[in-house]
Write a protein that holds these residues in place. Structure first.
Motif, PDB file in Angstrom:
ATOM      1  N   ARG A 164       0.865  -1.262   0.185  1.00 38.68           N
ATOM      2  CA  ARG A 164       0.093   0.175  -0.125  1.00 38.68           C
ATOM      3  C   ARG A 164       0.755   1.121  -0.143  1.00 38.68           C
ATOM      4  N   PRO A 165       1.838   1.495  -1.222  1.00 38.09           N
ATOM      5  CA  PRO A 165       2.298   2.348  -1.150  1.00 38.09           C
ATOM      6  C   PRO A 165       1.859   3.785  -1.020  1.00 38.09           C
ATOM      7  N   GLU A 166       2.314   5.016  -0.662  1.00 38.74           N
ATOM      8  CA  GLU A 166       1.630   6.300  -0.300  1.00 38.74           C
ATOM      9  C   GLU A 166       0.601   6.206   0.729  1.00 38.74           C
ATOM     10  N   ARG A 167       0.651   5.407   1.481  1.00 37.99           N
ATOM     11  CA  ARG A 167      -0.317   5.190   2.539  1.00 37.99           C
ATOM     12  C   ARG A 167       0.731   5.354   3.799  1.00 37.99           C
ATOM     13  N   ILE A 168       0.160   6.045   4.953  1.00 42.79           N
ATOM     14  CA  ILE A 168       1.097   6.086   6.094  1.00 42.79           C
ATOM     15  C   ILE A 168       0.704   5.053   6.957  1.00 42.79           C
ATOM     16  N   HIS A 169       1.845   4.320   7.289  1.00 42.91           N
ATOM     17  CA  HIS A 169       1.749   3.162   8.032  1.00 42.91           C
ATOM     18  C   HIS A 169       2.400   3.434   9.579  1.00 42.91           C
ATOM     19  N   THR A 170       1.465   3.315  10.532  1.00 43.82           N
ATOM     20  CA  THR A 170       2.020   3.636  11.973  1.00 43.82           C
ATOM     21  C   THR A 170       3.046   2.878  12.414  1.00 43.82           C
ATOM     22  N   ARG A 171       3.688   3.029  13.645  1.00 48.34           N
ATOM     23  CA  ARG A 171       4.855   2.178  14.060  1.00 48.34           C
ATOM     24  C   ARG A 171       4.110   1.058  14.682  1.00 48.34           C
ATOM     25  N   GLU A 172       3.079   1.066  15.042  1.00 46.10           N
ATOM     26  CA  GLU A 172       2.402  -0.274  15.685  1.00 46.10           C
ATOM     27  C   GLU A 172       2.034  -1.073  14.468  1.00 46.10           C
ATOM     28  N   ASN A 173       1.868  -0.638  13.402  1.00 45.43           N
ATOM     29  CA  ASN A 173       1.411  -1.381  12.324  1.00 45.43           C
ATOM     30  C   ASN A 173       2.599  -2.058  11.742  1.00 45.43           C
ATOM     31  N   LEU A 174       3.602  -1.485  11.653  1.00 44.20           N
ATOM     32  CA  LEU A 174       4.878  -1.990  11.001  1.00 44.20           C
ATOM     33  C   LEU A 174       5.530  -2.807  11.949  1.00 44.20           C
TER      34      LEU A 174
END
Length: 225
Positions: A164-174
């Motif tokens: 999902r490029p261009e989407r902001i991924h939270t630290r928790e999700n990563l």
């Protein structure tokens, strides 16, 4: 990509888990519905691999819990039931795909990737970011036409962002993509892997958005640090 495998056959669960972990997936295994519901409440999964016949109930009864999640994971039903009516019932209940036991783990991997592409914001398994190429189907990365060697953890992290490029991924999700239940990690582990990926891929491709998270960008800009 973090996966929940709901399977009460310990030998099969171990084999599937080992295969997927070797492909840079993080896999949590639960043998029944009660543990699966607790896991879904605690972790944001990208996919659920669901056996239908479990000791504490019918696997399909878990699907309403999955559908209620804000960011619903992919669901692939894994079962020995090979009747067409069973497959239709599973798909109608909300499963994304259906795989009959015994199955080749490579086919499971291909199904995961195919459904992942359908659910993602990308229509192709090969993404191009300037001189950087990410092939999600073959787990390959090239920069300036040359292969880039990534560790399993680095690839697991990149895969989440590239799907999902261009989407902001939270630290928790990563962080969920890196470690399963029982794994230990230092508080700065995510930053270490982000730093390694930037060195290998090019610093500007992974942007930091202060207080929000990270994203992989088609149009790299300077990070907000």
């Amino acid at each position: 990509m973090r996966i929940l495998l709901v399977e009460d056959d310990a030998a099969l669960a171990s084999a599937v888990c080992s295969y997927l972990e070797a492909k840079a997936f993080v896999v949590d295994v639960t043998p029944g519905l009660a543990q699966a519901r607790a896991a879904l409440a605690a972790v944001q999964y990208a996919a659920v691999l669901l056996d239908l016949h479990l000791a504490d109930g019918e696997g399909l009864s878990l699907l309403p819990d999955v559908r209620a999640l804000r960011d619903r994971p992919i669901v692939i039903v894994l079962t020995a039931r090979d009747q067409v009516t069973d497959r239709i019932r599973g798909l109608d209940a909300g499963a994304d795909d259906y795989l009959i036991k015994p199955y080749d783990p490579a086919e499971l991997l291909a199904r995961l990737r195919a459904v992942e592409r359908r659910r993602s914001s990308t229509s192709t398994p090969v993404l191009h970011f300037g001189k950087l190429e990410i092939d999600l189907a073959r787990d390959l990365v090239r920069k300036d036409g040359l292969p880039v060697t990534l560790t399993q953890k680095e690839w697991a992290l990149l895969r989440v962002m590239a799907t999902r490029p261009e989407r902001i991924h939270t630290r928790e999700n990563l962080a969920d993509a890196l470690y399963g239940f029982g794994d230990e990690a230092d508080s700065n582990t995510l930053e270490v892997f982000i730093s390694r990926l930037r060195r290998k891929l090019g610093r500007s491709h992974i942007q930091t958005l202060r207080g929000l998270g990270y994203r992989l960008s088609f149009s790299p800009e300077e990070e907000d640090e």
